[in-house]
Design an enzyme around this catalytic site. Structure first.
Site, PDB file in Angstrom:
ATOM      1  N   SER A   1       0.544   3.942   1.990  1.00 23.89           N
ATOM      2  CA  SER A   1       0.608   4.734   3.223  1.00 23.89           C
ATOM      3  C   SER A   1       2.036   4.715   3.759  1.00 23.89           C
ATOM      4  CB  SER A   1      -0.349   4.172   4.270  1.00 23.89           C
ATOM      5  OG  SER A   1       0.207   3.016   4.864  1.00 23.89           O
TER       6      SER A   1
ATOM      7  N   ARG B   1     -10.586   8.603  11.889  1.00 24.42           N
ATOM      8  CA  ARG B   1     -10.016   7.898  10.735  1.00 24.42           C
ATOM      9  C   ARG B   1      -8.797   8.660  10.246  1.00 24.42           C
ATOM     10  NH1 ARG B   1     -12.497   4.644   7.240  1.00 24.42           N
ATOM     11  NH2 ARG B   1     -10.344   4.198   6.744  1.00 24.42           N
ATOM     12  N   GLY B   2      -8.194   8.131   9.225  1.00 23.89           N
ATOM     13  CA  GLY B   2      -7.038   8.779   8.619  1.00 23.89           C
ATOM     14  C   GLY B   2      -5.750   8.125   9.086  1.00 23.89           C
ATOM     15  N   ASN B   3      -4.639   8.509   8.464  1.00 23.70           N
ATOM     16  CA  ASN B   3      -3.363   7.912   8.842  1.00 23.70           C
ATOM     17  C   ASN B   3      -2.890   8.484  10.180  1.00 23.70           C
ATOM     18  OD1 ASN B   3      -2.008  10.370   8.409  1.00 23.70           O
ATOM     19  ND2 ASN B   3      -1.795   9.928   6.236  1.00 23.70           N
TER      20      ASN B   3
ATOM     21  N   THR C   1      -2.497  12.299  10.524  1.00 20.47           N
ATOM     22  CA  THR C   1      -3.792  12.985  10.551  1.00 20.47           C
ATOM     23  C   THR C   1      -4.419  12.848  11.934  1.00 20.47           C
ATOM     24  OG1 THR C   1      -4.046  12.205   8.287  1.00 20.47           O
ATOM     25  CG2 THR C   1      -6.002  13.150   9.328  1.00 20.47           C
ATOM     26  N   ARG C   2      -4.380  11.645  12.478  1.00 19.45           N
ATOM     27  CA  ARG C   2      -4.998  11.414  13.792  1.00 19.45           C
ATOM     28  C   ARG C   2      -4.307  12.214  14.883  1.00 19.45           C
ATOM     29  NH1 ARG C   2      -7.095   5.196  14.095  1.00 19.45           N
ATOM     30  NH2 ARG C   2      -7.771   5.105  11.931  1.00 19.45           N
TER      31      ARG C   2
ATOM     32  N   ARG D   1       0.856  -1.168   0.000  1.00 17.58           N
ATOM     33  CA  ARG D   1       0.000   0.000   0.000  1.00 17.58           C
ATOM     34  C   ARG D   1       0.897   1.224   0.000  1.00 17.58           C
ATOM     35  NH1 ARG D   1      -2.936  -0.208   5.255  1.00 17.58           N
ATOM     36  NH2 ARG D   1      -3.739   1.784   4.521  1.00 17.58           N
TER      37      ARG D   1
ATOM     38  N   THR E   1     -10.974   6.385  18.691  1.00 22.89           N
ATOM     39  CA  THR E   1     -10.611   5.072  18.154  1.00 22.89           C
ATOM     40  C   THR E   1     -11.708   4.661  17.197  1.00 22.89           C
ATOM     41  OG1 THR E   1     -10.174   2.747  18.621  1.00 22.89           O
ATOM     42  CG2 THR E   1     -11.708   3.826  20.104  1.00 22.89           C
TER      43      THR E   1
ATOM     44  N   SER F   1     -11.736   1.356  16.446  1.00 16.62           N
ATOM     45  CA  SER F   1     -11.675  -0.085  16.656  1.00 16.62           C
ATOM     46  C   SER F   1     -12.761  -0.508  17.642  1.00 16.62           C
ATOM     47  CB  SER F   1     -10.298  -0.448  17.209  1.00 16.62           C
ATOM     48  OG  SER F   1     -10.359  -1.637  17.954  1.00 16.62           O
ATOM     49  N   LEU F   2     -13.653  -1.377  17.196  1.00 13.49           N
ATOM     50  CA  LEU F   2     -14.712  -1.871  18.093  1.00 13.49           C
ATOM     51  C   LEU F   2     -14.103  -2.656  19.245  1.00 13.49           C
ATOM     52  CD1 LEU F   2     -17.374  -3.113  15.497  1.00 13.49           C
ATOM     53  CD2 LEU F   2     -17.200  -0.887  16.627  1.00 13.49           C
ATOM     54  N   ARG F   3     -12.998  -3.314  18.964  1.00 14.37           N
ATOM     55  CA  ARG F   3     -12.306  -4.091  19.999  1.00 14.37           C
ATOM     56  C   ARG F   3     -11.827  -3.177  21.133  1.00 14.37           C
ATOM     57  NH1 ARG F   3      -7.079  -4.435  20.794  1.00 14.37           N
ATOM     58  NH2 ARG F   3      -6.631  -3.325  18.854  1.00 14.37           N
ATOM     59  N   ARG F   4     -11.166  -2.079  20.761  1.00 14.25           N
ATOM     60  CA  ARG F   4     -10.669  -1.146  21.780  1.00 14.25           C
ATOM     61  C   ARG F   4     -11.838  -0.502  22.510  1.00 14.25           C
ATOM     62  NH1 ARG F   4      -6.276   1.057  17.403  1.00 14.25           N
ATOM     63  NH2 ARG F   4      -4.696  -0.521  17.852  1.00 14.25           N
TER      64      ARG F   4
ATOM     65  N   LYS G   1      -2.426  -7.900  11.102  1.00 12.86           N
ATOM     66  CA  LYS G   1      -3.780  -7.767  11.639  1.00 12.86           C
ATOM     67  C   LYS G   1      -4.785  -7.304  10.590  1.00 12.86           C
ATOM     68  CE  LYS G   1      -3.936  -3.316  14.070  1.00 12.86           C
ATOM     69  NZ  LYS G   1      -4.633  -2.696  15.200  1.00 12.86           N
ATOM     70  N   ASP G   2      -4.291  -6.760   9.478  1.00 12.09           N
ATOM     71  CA  ASP G   2      -5.202  -6.346   8.412  1.00 12.09           C
ATOM     72  C   ASP G   2      -5.442  -7.450   7.378  1.00 12.09           C
ATOM     73  OD1 ASP G   2      -5.562  -3.778   9.448  1.00 12.09           O
ATOM     74  OD2 ASP G   2      -3.725  -3.064   8.504  1.00 12.09           O
TER      75      ASP G   2
ATOM     76  N   CYS H   1     -11.948  -8.332  10.458  1.00 10.87           N
ATOM     77  CA  CYS H   1     -11.001  -7.555  11.255  1.00 10.87           C
ATOM     78  C   CYS H   1     -11.729  -6.551  12.123  1.00 10.87           C
ATOM     79  CB  CYS H   1      -9.956  -6.891  10.379  1.00 10.87           C
ATOM     80  SG  CYS H   1     -10.626  -5.713   9.208  1.00 10.87           S
TER      81      CYS H   1
END
Ligand code: DPM
Length: 326
Positions: free
Chosen positions: A23, A162-164, A167-168, A21, A140, A142-145, A93-94, A255
């Protein structure tokens, strides 16, 4: 010694094309893989080819709602099957736990710290998760977090981000959030390890399956590439991640489900802890299994069954229904 094709001899003129990718994090990881292979095989040529994936293009929709498995991997997989690239470097993880026909996980690299990190706005420099004030906004997607942290810190407010990474972090520093939860490994690889304010302990939040390791995907029938990739295989990380991936695969989780894990290996015994959490953080179904490292995948399946018996399936069914209603 056999005299059949080995990576150093036969067809050593073949240029190996690595897919990545675009990124910043993906490129850092891919260039690391390229450099390591170049060290191991100085006479070979490795080229990096970049591609955009769906996950890079859709930036305005909450990740969990896009819901698709393989968001960050599909275009690379198509390129591999078409022969445009020879292997692809992913954050493990992705990478979905079921790969398309004809592709395999060629190797798993040594894992960095797999934990999540709390990153704070400078005004909370003296705070930890335990001491952030009620109403503090934690970013976040992430539903997990989200689910695990909500369980222990119901007074915090969770907001999608969202974003890289840059950005975050810019949104955090601009005051849009009081804190963010990010993987320690990603921050470290980008040279931003100093932003790790607190490493979140496994007792509070279990990390994602495969977090902190790279997974390299290649064509199942490309023996030359499979053999080259063995130079990067880290057996201990691989065993841990095979157990984690078998656990997730058995639970049919993509994921983007609130499923977390933690694995350790001591004296050839692998211990896998896992959690399935409800989105409101009310219910955490958590347990662990231990057994020989050589049975990593069966341990993952055994843990999935154990959690299912304790109610994990109904939590997952409810989440899938919620996501579908959108
Ligand atoms: C996946 C998740 C996230 C990424 C979900 C999860 C985090 C999304 C978010 C599957 N992929 O962890 O529960 O918090 O908005 C991702 C990161 C890395 C790989 C960044 C991160 C770097 C760490 C690594 C995004 N993918 O998790 O902070 O290589 O393991």
């Amino acid at each position: 010694m056999t005299l059949t094709a080995s990576p150093e001899t036969a067809s050593s003129t073949r240029i190996i094309r690595i897919g990545s990718r675009k990124s910043q994090l993906a490129l850092v990881q891919t260039h690391w893989v390229q450099a390591e292979l170049q060290k191991a095989f100085p006479n070979r040529t490795f080229e990096v080819h970049t591609m955009s994936t769906q996950g890079d293009k859709i930036l305005d929709v909450a990740l969990a709602k896009i819901g698709d498995k393989g968001l960050f991997t599909k275009e690379l997989e198509v390129g591999m099957l078409a022969g445009e690239i020879d292997f692809a470097v992913h954050s493990l993880k992705d990478l979905p736990t079921r790969l398309p026909e004809g592709l395999v996980l060629g190797c798993v690299t040594e894992r960095e710290n797999p934990a999540d990190a709390l990153v704070v706005h400078p005004q909370h420099r003296d705070k930890q998760l335990d001491t952030l004030p009620a109403g503090a906004v934690v970013g976040t997607s992430s539903l997990r977090r989200l689910a695990q942290l909500r369980h222990y810190y119901p007074h915090l407010v969770f907001k999608d981000v969202r974003g890289n990474l840059n950005t975050r972090l810019a949104k955090l520093d601009a005051g849009e959030y009081d804190a963010l939860i990010l993987a320690v490994a990603g921050l470290q690889r980008l040279g931003m390890g100093d932003r790790v304010h607190q490493v979140i302990p496994a007792e509070v939040s279990l990390h994602a399956v495969g977090q902190g390791a790279l997974g390299i995907e290649c064509r199942a029938d490309d023996e030359e590439v499979l053999e080259l990739l063995q130079a990067l295989q880290h057996p201990e990380t691989a065993a841990r991640c095979y157990a984690e991936r078998a656990f997730l695969r058995d639970l049919e989780g993509g994921c983007q489900v609130p499923i977390g894990v933690d694995t350790t290996i001591t004296d050839n015994t692998l211990t896998l802890k896992g959690v399935v959490a409800s989105l409101d953080g009310q219910t955490l179904v958590k347990d662990s299994v231990s057994g020989p490292v050589s049975e990593a995948e069966s341990l993952g399946t055994a843990l999935a069954q154990k959690l299912r018996q304790q109610g994990a399936q109904s939590i997952l069914d409810e989440i899938f229904a919620t996501l579908e209603r959108g």
